[in-house]
Design a protein around this motif. Structure first.
Motif, PDB file in Angstrom:
ATOM      1  N   UNK A  93       0.842  -1.196   0.000  1.00  0.00           N
ATOM      2  CA  UNK A  93       0.000   0.000   0.000  1.00  0.00           C
ATOM      3  C   UNK A  93       0.882   1.253   0.000  1.00  0.00           C
ATOM      4  N   UNK A  94       0.381   2.316  -0.590  1.00  0.00           N
ATOM      5  CA  UNK A  94       1.149   3.561  -0.661  1.00  0.00           C
ATOM      6  C   UNK A  94       0.949   4.349   0.628  1.00  0.00           C
ATOM      7  N   UNK A 101       9.520   8.556   0.014  1.00  0.00           N
ATOM      8  CA  UNK A 101      10.726   7.881  -0.458  1.00  0.00           C
ATOM      9  C   UNK A 101      10.778   7.863  -1.990  1.00  0.00           C
ATOM     10  N   UNK A 102       9.621   7.722  -2.621  1.00  0.00           N
ATOM     11  CA  UNK A 102       9.566   7.689  -4.087  1.00  0.00           C
ATOM     12  C   UNK A 102       9.724   9.085  -4.663  1.00  0.00           C
ATOM     13  N   UNK A 103       9.062  10.058  -4.041  1.00  0.00           N
ATOM     14  CA  UNK A 103       9.066  11.434  -4.551  1.00  0.00           C
ATOM     15  C   UNK A 103       9.660  12.367  -3.490  1.00  0.00           C
ATOM     16  N   UNK A 104      10.988  12.353  -3.325  1.00  0.00           N
ATOM     17  CA  UNK A 104      11.592  13.222  -2.298  1.00  0.00           C
ATOM     18  C   UNK A 104      11.407  14.689  -2.675  1.00  0.00           C
ATOM     19  N   UNK A 105      11.411  15.527  -1.656  1.00  0.00           N
ATOM     20  CA  UNK A 105      11.229  16.971  -1.865  1.00  0.00           C
ATOM     21  C   UNK A 105      12.452  17.633  -2.406  1.00  0.00           C
TER      22      UNK A 105
END
Length: 105
Positions: A93-94, A101-105
């Protein structure tokens, strides 16, 4: 054609075998898109026959057009059956942590 689509040898009457052969040759030259195959266009059929010196009779043209309609139906029946299966990308699950972790800032 449906027999061939199901892996069986098609039963073509002797009188129409040349038309079936012509259609198969035209079929491999048809144009397509990323969404599937396009119908054979009258200009494509005319060019194909002109290049080979073939003069189609009305019944031969009708047969080729009918085969093309059936070919499209079979193609899109098969394609629509593929869409019933759900594509699983991940079993996880997301969560907010995974998203970060997938889309760091």
């Amino acid at each position: 054609m449906r027999d061939q689509h199901q892996g069986k040898k098609p039963r073509i009457p002797i009188a129409g075998q040349h038309v079936w052969h012509w259609f198969k040759k035209m079929d491999v030259t048809r144009e397509g898109t990323g969404y599937g195959i396009n119908p054979l266009q009258p200009t494509q059929i005319e060019a194909w026959t002109r290049q080979r010196g073939i003069k189609l009779t009305p019944w031969q043209l009708d047969a080729i057009e009918a085969l093309d309609v059936l070919r499209l139906q079979l193609f899109f029946e098969k394609s629509s059956g593929d869409k019933d299966t759900e594509v699983v990308i991940s079993d996880r699950p997301l969560s907010p942590a995974l998203f970060d972790a997938i889309f760091p800032k």
